[in-house]
Design a protein around this motif. Structure first.
Motif, short mmCIF file in Angstrom:
data_model
loop_
_atom_site.label_atom_id
_atom_site.label_comp_id
_atom_site.label_asym_id
_atom_site.label_seq_id
_atom_site.Cartn_x
_atom_site.Cartn_y
_atom_site.Cartn_z
N PRO A 125 0.81 -1.21 0.00
CA PRO A 125 0.00 0.00 0.00
C PRO A 125 0.86 1.27 0.00
CG PRO A 125 0.10 -0.90 2.21
CD PRO A 125 0.80 -1.89 1.32
N ALA A 126 0.23 2.38 -0.36
CA ALA A 126 0.96 3.64 -0.44
C ALA A 126 1.38 4.09 0.96
CB ALA A 126 0.06 4.70 -1.07
N PRO A 127 2.47 4.85 1.05
CA PRO A 127 2.87 5.42 2.34
C PRO A 127 1.74 6.27 2.93
CG PRO A 127 4.60 5.71 0.72
CD PRO A 127 3.39 5.22 -0.02
N ALA A 128 1.75 6.40 4.24
CA ALA A 128 0.66 7.11 4.92
C ALA A 128 0.61 8.59 4.59
CB ALA A 128 0.77 6.91 6.44
N ASN A 129 1.69 9.15 4.04
CA ASN A 129 1.69 10.57 3.69
C ASN A 129 1.50 10.80 2.20
OD1 ASN A 129 4.19 9.62 2.82
ND2 ASN A 129 5.20 11.59 3.21
N THR A 130 0.97 9.80 1.51
CA THR A 130 0.80 9.89 0.05
C THR A 130 -0.62 9.50 -0.33
OG1 THR A 130 3.12 9.35 -0.35
CG2 THR A 130 1.60 9.00 -2.17
N GLY A 171 -2.88 23.90 -34.62
CA GLY A 171 -4.02 23.79 -35.51
C GLY A 171 -5.18 23.02 -34.91
N ALA A 172 -4.97 22.40 -33.74
CA ALA A 172 -6.06 21.66 -33.10
C ALA A 172 -7.09 22.64 -32.56
CB ALA A 172 -5.52 20.78 -31.98
N SER A 173 -8.33 22.19 -32.50
CA SER A 173 -9.41 23.07 -32.04
C SER A 173 -9.47 23.18 -30.54
CB SER A 173 -10.75 22.55 -32.58
OG SER A 173 -10.96 21.21 -32.18
N GLY A 174 -8.77 22.32 -29.83
CA GLY A 174 -8.79 22.40 -28.38
C GLY A 174 -7.90 21.35 -27.77
N ALA A 175 -7.46 21.60 -26.55
CA ALA A 175 -6.57 20.66 -25.88
C ALA A 175 -7.32 19.46 -25.35
CB ALA A 175 -5.85 21.36 -24.74
N THR A 176 -6.61 18.35 -25.24
CA THR A 176 -7.10 17.18 -24.52
C THR A 176 -6.36 17.18 -23.18
OG1 THR A 176 -7.46 15.93 -26.55
CG2 THR A 176 -7.27 14.67 -24.50
N THR A 177 -7.11 17.14 -22.08
CA THR A 177 -6.50 17.20 -20.76
C THR A 177 -6.98 16.03 -19.91
OG1 THR A 177 -8.22 18.51 -19.64
CG2 THR A 177 -6.63 19.72 -20.98
N THR A 178 -6.35 15.85 -18.76
CA THR A 178 -6.77 14.79 -17.85
C THR A 178 -7.25 15.38 -16.54
OG1 THR A 178 -5.29 13.14 -18.81
CG2 THR A 178 -5.99 12.77 -16.55
N LEU A 179 -8.44 14.97 -16.13
CA LEU A 179 -9.03 15.37 -14.86
C LEU A 179 -8.71 14.28 -13.84
CD1 LEU A 179 -12.49 16.56 -16.26
CD2 LEU A 179 -10.38 17.89 -15.99
N VAL A 180 -8.01 14.65 -12.79
CA VAL A 180 -7.52 13.69 -11.79
C VAL A 180 -8.31 13.86 -10.50
CG1 VAL A 180 -5.48 12.87 -10.55
CG2 VAL A 180 -5.22 13.92 -12.82
N THR A 181 -8.91 12.76 -10.03
CA THR A 181 -9.74 12.81 -8.82
C THR A 181 -9.07 12.06 -7.68
OG1 THR A 181 -11.77 12.98 -10.12
CG2 THR A 181 -12.00 12.24 -7.84
N PHE A 182 -9.06 12.69 -6.51
CA PHE A 182 -8.56 12.07 -5.29
C PHE A 182 -9.71 11.89 -4.31
CE2 PHE A 182 -4.92 14.22 -7.13
CZ PHE A 182 -3.89 13.31 -6.96
N ASN A 183 -9.71 10.75 -3.62
CA ASN A 183 -10.76 10.42 -2.65
C ASN A 183 -10.23 10.66 -1.24
OD1 ASN A 183 -12.75 9.27 -1.06
ND2 ASN A 183 -13.10 7.55 -2.44
N LEU A 184 -10.87 11.58 -0.52
CA LEU A 184 -10.43 11.94 0.83
C LEU A 184 -11.19 11.18 1.91
CD1 LEU A 184 -10.27 15.83 0.40
CD2 LEU A 184 -8.42 14.18 0.08
N ASN A 185 -11.99 10.20 1.51
CA ASN A 185 -12.87 9.53 2.48
C ASN A 185 -12.18 8.45 3.31
OD1 ASN A 185 -15.52 10.81 2.03
ND2 ASN A 185 -15.24 10.03 -0.06
N ASN A 186 -11.00 8.01 2.90
CA ASN A 186 -10.28 6.98 3.65
C ASN A 186 -9.39 7.67 4.68
OD1 ASN A 186 -8.66 4.94 4.63
ND2 ASN A 186 -8.28 4.01 2.63
N ALA A 187 -9.75 7.55 5.94
CA ALA A 187 -9.03 8.25 7.01
C ALA A 187 -7.56 7.88 7.06
CB ALA A 187 -9.70 7.97 8.35
N ALA A 188 -7.22 6.65 6.63
CA ALA A 188 -5.82 6.22 6.67
C ALA A 188 -4.95 6.97 5.67
CB ALA A 188 -5.74 4.72 6.40
#
Length: 202
Positions: free
Chosen positions: A29-34, A64-81
């Motif tokens: 699992p990820a470190p507790a500060n990550t 020449g592109a009509s618009g950028a393609t970007t990534t929306l990144v979601t983080f879940n804060l519901n896990n107290a750990a």
């Protein structure tokens, strides 16, 4: 047949010249500060549509592109750990793992901007104009990714130290908070959410 001393020295030289192993973005699992992303979504600037969830992050805009393609990144804060403690300062980092088969940088020097979002991306995506849009908020900084390591901060508008998001903040909905990875000029960057990408640390 025995190796000659010259052959042995050559092998030793090649071994010492090989790149050192690079740690993955996080352990399991990820470190507790990550905090790692719960989901990614792709936003298409040409029509305002959102495809979610996706496993590959992508940010690009070609001339020449009509618009950028970007990534929306979601983080879940519901896990107290894995929730930042009250009053903690956060940093956003971007990592491209050497073993990530999806990791790609279009050309040397390509850069990305990272923005906070007014609200996280819709879980089921959006068909286009008239929907929620990308909800872009404040630019936090500019990064220059590198495959096999952490991106270098080119411009710091708070990305290296800002108040950690918490439940109750106006941009946190249902315990979820969003950020957006945007290409700079004609940059093109790809990554797999399993091994690489944006993450929060405190």
């Amino acid at each position: 047949m025995r190796f000659s001393s010259v052959a042995a020295a050559s092998l030793l030289s090649l071994a010492s010249a090989a790149p050192a192993a690079v740690d993955k973005r996080w352990q399991t699992p990820a470190p507790a500060n990550t905090l790692t992303p719960s989901t990614l979504a792709t936003y298409y600037g040409k029509d305002g549509s959102i495809v979610a969830p996706v496993t590959i992050g992508h940010a690009s805009q070609y001339q020449g592109a009509s618009g950028a393609t970007t990534t929306l990144v979601t983080f879940n804060l519901n896990n107290a750990a894995y929730t930042p403690p009250a009053g903690a300062q956060c940093t956003l980092k971007f990592f491209l793992d050497l073993t990530d088969g999806a990791a790609h940088i279009g050309k040397p020097g390509d850069q990305i901007d990272v923005f906070s979002s007014l609200q996280p991306a819709p879980a089921a995506g959006s068909p286009g104009w008239g929907g929620p849009g990308n909800q872009r908020n404040i630019g936090l900084g500019r990064l220059q990714p590198v495959i096999g390591g952490l991106a270098t901060t080119v411009q710091n508008n708070g990305i290296e130290s800002f108040p950690c998001p918490k439940i109750g903040d106006s941009n946190v909905k249902g315990g979820l908070v969003g950020f957006e990875v945007v290409p700079v000029n004609t940059a093109s960057v790809d990554w797999s959410n399993i091994a690489s990408g944006l993450y929060l640390q405190w």
